[in-house]
Enzyme design. Structure first.
Site, PDB file in Angstrom:
ATOM      1  N   GLY A   1      36.326  36.391  40.169  1.00 52.79           N
ATOM      2  CA  GLY A   1      37.173  36.045  39.028  1.00 52.79           C
ATOM      3  C   GLY A   1      36.494  36.087  37.672  1.00 52.79           C
TER       4      GLY A   1
ATOM      5  N   ASP B   1      42.881  36.216  40.078  1.00 50.32           N
ATOM      6  CA  ASP B   1      43.832  36.884  40.954  1.00 50.32           C
ATOM      7  C   ASP B   1      44.806  35.922  41.617  1.00 50.32           C
ATOM      8  OD1 ASP B   1      42.038  35.648  42.828  1.00 50.32           O
ATOM      9  OD2 ASP B   1      42.827  37.011  44.343  1.00 50.32           O
TER      10      ASP B   1
ATOM     11  N   GLU C   1      31.567  31.034  34.901  1.00 51.24           N
ATOM     12  CA  GLU C   1      32.689  30.756  35.811  1.00 51.24           C
ATOM     13  C   GLU C   1      34.003  31.195  35.175  1.00 51.24           C
ATOM     14  OE1 GLU C   1      33.743  29.901  38.612  1.00 51.24           O
ATOM     15  OE2 GLU C   1      32.513  28.416  39.622  1.00 51.24           O
ATOM     16  N   ASP C   2      34.968  31.511  36.023  1.00 55.83           N
ATOM     17  CA  ASP C   2      36.306  31.830  35.520  1.00 55.83           C
ATOM     18  C   ASP C   2      37.085  30.556  35.224  1.00 55.83           C
ATOM     19  OD1 ASP C   2      36.450  31.162  38.216  1.00 55.83           O
ATOM     20  OD2 ASP C   2      37.773  32.817  38.788  1.00 55.83           O
TER      21      ASP C   2
ATOM     22  N   PHE D   1      48.957  27.333  38.024  1.00 50.58           N
ATOM     23  CA  PHE D   1      48.198  28.401  38.666  1.00 50.58           C
ATOM     24  C   PHE D   1      48.244  29.636  37.780  1.00 50.58           C
ATOM     25  CE2 PHE D   1      47.166  31.833  41.533  1.00 50.58           C
ATOM     26  CZ  PHE D   1      46.087  31.294  42.215  1.00 50.58           C
ATOM     27  N   VAL D   2      47.068  30.066  37.332  1.00 48.10           N
ATOM     28  CA  VAL D   2      47.014  31.159  36.357  1.00 48.10           C
ATOM     29  C   VAL D   2      46.361  32.399  36.957  1.00 48.10           C
ATOM     30  CG1 VAL D   2      47.063  29.694  34.303  1.00 48.10           C
ATOM     31  CG2 VAL D   2      44.865  30.217  35.375  1.00 48.10           C
TER      32      VAL D   2
ATOM     33  N   ARG E   1      44.283  40.855  38.497  1.00 46.23           N
ATOM     34  CA  ARG E   1      42.974  40.715  37.844  1.00 46.23           C
ATOM     35  C   ARG E   1      42.862  41.575  36.581  1.00 46.23           C
ATOM     36  NH1 ARG E   1      39.558  37.925  41.345  1.00 46.23           N
ATOM     37  NH2 ARG E   1      39.744  38.358  43.562  1.00 46.23           N
TER      38      ARG E   1
ATOM     39  N   ASP F   1      38.377  23.891  38.658  1.00 48.34           N
ATOM     40  CA  ASP F   1      39.619  23.247  39.092  1.00 48.34           C
ATOM     41  C   ASP F   1      39.257  21.864  39.646  1.00 48.34           C
ATOM     42  OD1 ASP F   1      42.338  23.073  39.806  1.00 48.34           O
ATOM     43  OD2 ASP F   1      42.021  24.049  41.726  1.00 48.34           O
TER      44      ASP F   1
HETATM   45  P1  5GP Z   1      37.322  24.385  42.495  1.00 49.43           P
HETATM   46  O1  5GP Z   1      36.213  24.314  43.496  1.00 49.43           O
HETATM   47  O2  5GP Z   1      36.926  23.983  41.114  1.00 49.43           O
HETATM   48  O3  5GP Z   1      38.544  23.686  42.971  1.00 49.43           O
HETATM   49  O4  5GP Z   1      37.744  25.892  42.531  1.00 49.43           O
HETATM   50  C1  5GP Z   1      37.444  26.817  41.564  1.00 49.43           C
HETATM   51  C2  5GP Z   1      37.955  28.142  42.045  1.00 49.43           C
HETATM   52  O5  5GP Z   1      39.312  28.038  42.513  1.00 49.43           O
HETATM   53  C3  5GP Z   1      37.980  29.170  40.939  1.00 49.43           C
HETATM   54  O6  5GP Z   1      36.749  29.837  40.823  1.00 49.43           O
HETATM   55  C4  5GP Z   1      39.121  30.068  41.386  1.00 49.43           C
HETATM   56  O7  5GP Z   1      38.642  31.023  42.299  1.00 49.43           O
HETATM   57  C5  5GP Z   1      40.073  29.147  42.117  1.00 49.43           C
HETATM   58  N1  5GP Z   1      41.141  28.679  41.222  1.00 49.43           N
HETATM   59  C6  5GP Z   1      41.355  27.408  40.816  1.00 49.43           C
HETATM   60  N2  5GP Z   1      42.426  27.345  40.007  1.00 49.43           N
HETATM   61  C7  5GP Z   1      42.901  28.616  39.909  1.00 49.43           C
HETATM   62  C8  5GP Z   1      43.988  29.204  39.190  1.00 49.43           C
HETATM   63  O8  5GP Z   1      44.772  28.570  38.469  1.00 49.43           O
HETATM   64  N3  5GP Z   1      44.139  30.551  39.337  1.00 49.43           N
HETATM   65  C9  5GP Z   1      43.323  31.318  40.113  1.00 49.43           C
HETATM   66  N4  5GP Z   1      43.578  32.631  40.167  1.00 49.43           N
HETATM   67  N5  5GP Z   1      42.283  30.788  40.786  1.00 49.43           N
HETATM   68  C10 5GP Z   1      42.073  29.452  40.672  1.00 49.43           C
END
Ligand code: 5GP
Length: 202
Positions: free
Chosen positions: A51, A166, A106-107, A159-160, A172, A110
């Protein structure tokens, strides 16, 4: 620049951040990051696949300083729509980070579980410094408290997709970040990727 049909949002998407907004914010982030390190210090950027790849590409050009680049890929188990926090390294770094100034790119952050795991894993390899830049941050979803030194945009719990992010490997390529209309796609709370409890690659 006029928007072309190619760049027009698809029906299920609502644009949240335009390409222009992202470009301007990436420049600001680059300025902040440049200020945070002494001039002439080489940064080692570690991007989290997949991402973060577009953000990384734009950020390195905006930084306009000597950098080296490496990639990691991680997966996490998530029963239903919730990640268990169990993170697995799918692709390791190719370059050692000892004594380097590492900037983790990081993208989106969350729940914070992936980033918390990555911070610990990278810290154990003794970089000179370790900082994180994330294009997006969803603090309302946080389960694990984790430091993110540079944040592009703080967003709501939606959710973006787009600009590298993606949904089931789609979207993407979009030059903007959009909210996926879940009434149309019905991907569940966090999108179809997270819906089956399988090992989910980011
Ligand atoms: P975390 O461990 O912080 O819950 O997860 C982070 C990862 O979850 C991000 O790197 C991404 O891959 C995925 N993710 C979390 N929120 C979103 C979202 O809104 N859209 C997308 N496409 N991926 C997300």
């Amino acid at each position: 620049m006029q928007s072309s049909a190619r760049n027009a949002p698809e029906p299920a998407l609502t644009v949240l951040l335009t390409a222009d907004q992202i470009r301007d914010r990436v420049r600001e982030l680059a300025t902040d990051i440049n200020r945070a390190y002494p001039a002439g210090r080489r940064l080692h950027l570690v991007s989290v696949l997949k991402g973060g790849f577009i953000f990384l590409a734009d950020l390195v050009r905006a930084l306009n300083r000597q950098v080296t680049i490496d990639f990691v890929a991680v997966s996490s188990y998530g029963p239903g729509t919730h990640s268990s926090g169990e993170v697995k390294l799918v692709k390791d770094l190719e370059i050692g980070i000892e004594d380097r100034d590492v900037l983790l790119v990081e993208d989106i952050v969350d729940t914070g579980q992936t980033l918390a795991w990555l911070r610990t894993a990278l810290r154990a390899r003794h970089p000179r410094s370790l900082c994180v830049v994330s294009l997006l941050d969803k603090p309302s979803r946080r389960i694990v408290e984790v430091d993110v030194e540079h944040v592009g945009f703080t967003i709501e719990d939606r959710f973006v997709v787009g600009y590298g992010l993606d949904c089931a490997e789609q979207y993407r390529h979009l030059p903007y970040v959009a909210v996926l209309d879940q009434r149309v796609e019905d991907p569940g709370e966090r999108g179809p990727d997270a819906s089956n409890g399988d090992l989910e690659e980011r």
